[in-house]
Write a protein that holds these residues in place. Structure first.
Motif, short mmCIF file in Angstrom:
data_model
loop_
_atom_site.label_atom_id
_atom_site.label_comp_id
_atom_site.label_asym_id
_atom_site.label_seq_id
_atom_site.Cartn_x
_atom_site.Cartn_y
_atom_site.Cartn_z
N ARG A 75 1.01 -1.14 0.18
CA ARG A 75 0.14 -0.11 0.08
C ARG A 75 1.11 1.46 -0.17
O ARG A 75 0.54 2.12 -1.01
N VAL A 76 2.14 1.51 0.87
CA VAL A 76 3.07 2.59 1.10
C VAL A 76 3.67 2.38 -0.04
O VAL A 76 3.03 3.22 -1.80
N MET A 77 4.25 1.39 -1.43
CA MET A 77 5.13 1.32 -2.44
C MET A 77 4.62 1.73 -3.04
O MET A 77 5.24 2.66 -4.38
N GLN A 130 2.72 14.86 -0.17
CA GLN A 130 0.98 15.61 0.00
C GLN A 130 0.97 14.67 1.68
O GLN A 130 0.64 15.28 2.57
N LEU A 131 1.76 13.21 1.94
CA LEU A 131 1.38 12.84 3.06
C LEU A 131 2.69 13.87 4.39
O LEU A 131 2.48 14.55 5.44
N TYR A 156 -5.04 18.83 7.96
CA TYR A 156 -5.23 17.11 8.13
C TYR A 156 -6.24 16.81 6.79
O TYR A 156 -6.14 15.57 6.62
N GLU A 157 -6.38 18.18 5.67
CA GLU A 157 -7.41 17.23 4.76
C GLU A 157 -6.20 16.63 4.07
O GLU A 157 -6.75 15.63 3.60
N ALA A 159 -6.19 12.86 3.46
CA ALA A 159 -6.49 12.33 2.50
C ALA A 159 -5.73 10.91 0.85
O ALA A 159 -6.12 9.97 0.52
N ILE A 160 -4.91 10.83 2.13
CA ILE A 160 -3.26 10.37 1.84
C ILE A 160 -3.49 8.89 2.58
O ILE A 160 -3.41 7.34 2.10
N HIS A 161 -3.43 8.70 3.95
CA HIS A 161 -4.15 7.70 4.66
C HIS A 161 -4.80 7.01 4.76
O HIS A 161 -4.81 5.67 5.57
N THR A 162 -6.09 7.71 4.58
CA THR A 162 -7.45 6.70 3.75
C THR A 162 -6.80 5.49 2.59
O THR A 162 -7.59 4.78 3.42
#
Length: 261
Positions: free
Chosen positions: A101-103, A112-113, A122-123, A127-130
């Motif tokens: 998922r990260v790679m 962006q993260l 936080y937006e 957006a990337i954390h999800t």
């Protein structure tokens, strides 16, 4: 520390404060720059175990005399970013058995993260954390057909104040020291092995991490307090719920365990 990467003073075009010299202190205790702020708060603020907040949290910012003997020297901004992404990858591996998922994130997504974290946006961050940690329904734990879509385990680290630190847990008059905490990490399953459907609780995860299985374990746990992000987490809380709602930016769940004050 990433949020402070742009702080410096300039005199005649020359920087007189080096980013590598910046460090924080709380009650005489230099703060580890690579620990999340919430974890530091739980480890060092005595009253949090009693449910009493110390807010705003008063810290001292130093710009010289970096305590090399007590803190790991601060790396460059890029070095900090690389270390943070390494933690994200480790959490991804624990959750899913791989770092796919990260790679699979595009370079722009990774930036962006990091930018969301550094700028407190936080937006941008979520957006990337999800993508890395998609939301799941805990009700699916009871269905064998949908378990394949759930995490394999929860990335958890426990920081337990050792019994030798104070006679009765955390002494309000004594500042805890980082050396007094024992750190344990183990992939924690979402459900109890004995049942396969009952959700693993915080108490279950603690026993797994410290290999506690004797009959006195319940009494031992009852005499301790589990802290997360300045909140006393009830021992019966499902670990998956806690991970979904009180996770840290590095996707780990950092839990501090101290004696019941």
């Amino acid at each position: 520390m990433l949020a402070l990467s742009g702080i410096r003073a300039v005199d005649d075009g020359r920087a007189i404060i080096k980013e590598s010299d910046i460090w924080f202190e709380y009650n005489g205790q230099p703060l580890k720059w690579h620990y999340p702020a919430g974890l530091l708060y739980d480890m060092l603020v005595n009253d949090v175990a009693k449910g009493e907040a110390e807010l705003p949290w008063s810290l001292t910012l130093h710009v010289r005399k970096f305590p090399v003997g007590k803190l790991v020297p601060s790396p460059s901004t890029q070095g900090m970013r690389d270390m943070f992404m390494a933690m994200i990858k480790e959490a991804d591996f624990i959750r899913n058995g791989s770092t796919k998922r990260v790679m699979d994130l595009a370079r722009s997504d990774q930036m962006q993260l990091l930018d969301g974290l550094e700028s407190h946006s936080y937006e941008k961050y979520f957006a990337i954390h999800t993508i890395i940690v998609p939301a799941h329904d805990s009700k699916l734990l009871s269905s064998n057909k949908t378990k394949s879509s759930l995490p394999k385990a929860i990335p958890v680290r426990f920081y337990m104040l050792t019994s030798g630190a104070h006679e009765d847990g955390r002494d309000a008059s004594t500042q805890p020291d980082f050396s007094q905490f024992h750190i344990s990490q183990i992939p924690v399953p979402l459900t109890r092995e004995s049942s396969g459907t009952e959700q693993t609780t915080v108490a279950d995860a603690f026993r797994l991490c410290y290999d506690i299985s004797d009959p006195m374990s319940s009494a031992f746990v009852a005499n301790c307090v589990c802290l997360c992000q300045g909140i006393r987490a009830p021992w019966e809380t499902p670990i998956s719920w806690l991970a979904d709602n009180l996770f840290y930016a590095d996707c780990f769940l950092h839990l501090v365990v101290v004696g019941n004050a």
